[in-house]
Write a protein that holds these residues in place. Structure first.
Motif, short mmCIF file in Angstrom:
data_model
loop_
_atom_site.label_atom_id
_atom_site.label_comp_id
_atom_site.label_asym_id
_atom_site.label_seq_id
_atom_site.Cartn_x
_atom_site.Cartn_y
_atom_site.Cartn_z
N LYS A 44 0.85 -1.20 0.00
CA LYS A 44 0.00 0.00 0.00
C LYS A 44 0.88 1.24 0.00
O LYS A 44 1.90 1.29 0.69
N LEU A 45 0.49 2.22 -0.78
CA LEU A 45 1.19 3.49 -0.83
C LEU A 45 0.26 4.59 -0.35
O LEU A 45 -0.83 4.76 -0.90
N TYR A 46 0.69 5.30 0.68
CA TYR A 46 -0.08 6.42 1.18
C TYR A 46 0.57 7.72 0.71
O TYR A 46 1.78 7.90 0.77
N GLN A 50 -3.65 9.91 2.48
CA GLN A 50 -4.67 8.92 2.10
C GLN A 50 -4.04 7.78 1.32
O GLN A 50 -2.93 7.90 0.82
N LEU A 51 -4.78 6.71 1.22
CA LEU A 51 -4.32 5.55 0.45
C LEU A 51 -4.37 5.90 -1.03
O LEU A 51 -5.45 6.18 -1.57
N ALA A 52 -3.20 5.92 -1.68
CA ALA A 52 -3.14 6.33 -3.09
C ALA A 52 -3.05 5.14 -4.04
O ALA A 52 -3.62 5.16 -5.13
N GLU A 53 -2.33 4.09 -3.66
CA GLU A 53 -2.14 2.94 -4.53
C GLU A 53 -2.16 1.66 -3.72
O GLU A 53 -1.67 1.63 -2.58
N VAL A 54 -2.70 0.60 -4.32
CA VAL A 54 -2.67 -0.74 -3.72
C VAL A 54 -2.23 -1.71 -4.80
O VAL A 54 -2.77 -1.70 -5.91
N ALA A 55 -1.23 -2.53 -4.49
CA ALA A 55 -0.78 -3.58 -5.42
C ALA A 55 -0.98 -4.93 -4.75
O ALA A 55 -0.60 -5.12 -3.59
#
Length: 194
Positions: A44-46, A50-55
């Motif tokens: 997860k990239l915050y 906020q949560l910007a990306e999920v892989a």
């Protein structure tokens, strides 16, 4: 959609990942239940609070197969034990290695009152033997059935499972047999008495 049935579990030894080739395919009793749980690697990239990306990527999976019986062939193909069919004997050794196997089955699916059959192949799984659990007869009858658990891995190609839908159970079963290389057992003719 609603699944209303489960049938015909097949297992076959994986011998060539690139070509998806199998050998020693057999029907593993009658299906009681199958559970497949995929596991994923996740990052997860915050950013900006906020949560910007999920892989998410497939990592491996768990499979549990419950049947009415575990044929002797399963002990040889899945777990690498020495099976002597003439003596109805299985020898377990400390250095027996489990084999990678393919697993196939089909489920009955009901959509808007119409039945179809969804066949599934899990390309590569390695099973572990379950604990033996026996109980003496008591006042009520209790069935004990075998269940084996395994770990699912992806093939070299990255594939780990395929599903295909058919209009009849016979077509679904034929696809499973063809994909896993099932061959009808040969029946020896009884010798003529002199």
């Amino acid at each position: 959609m609603a699944y209303v049935g489960l049938a015909n579990p097949y297992i076959a030894k994986l011998i060539d990942e690139a070509q998806k080739k199998y050998t020693d395919c057999f029907k593993c009793g009658k299906a009681i239940n199958i559970n497949i749980t995929p596991n994923y690697n996740e990052a997860k990239l915050y950013a900006d609070n906020q949560l910007a990306e999920v892989a998410k990527e497939f990592k491996d999976g768990n499979i549990t197969l419950g049947t009415d019986r575990l044929p002797m062939k399963a002990l040889e193909v899945c777990f690498g034990h020495n099976v002597n069919n003439e003596k109805n004997e299985v020898t377990y050794k400390t250095n027996d290695n489990a084999n990678a196997v393919g697993v196939g089955f089909y489920v009955d699916e009901m959509i808007s009152g119409k039945r179809q059959y969804v066949a599934t192949i899990v390309y590569k799984a390695t099973f572990s033997e379950s604990a033996d659990d026996y109980t003496t007869k008591g006042e009520t009858i209790e069935f004990k059935t075998p269940s084996i658990e395994g770990t699912i891995a992806g093939l070299e190609t990255g594939e780990w499972k395929t599903t295909k839908t058919f209009g009849t159970a016979a077509l679904a079963d034929a696809w499973l047999r063809e994909t896993l290389g099932y061959k009808e057992p040969t029946v020896q003719a009884p010798e003529e008495s002199e």
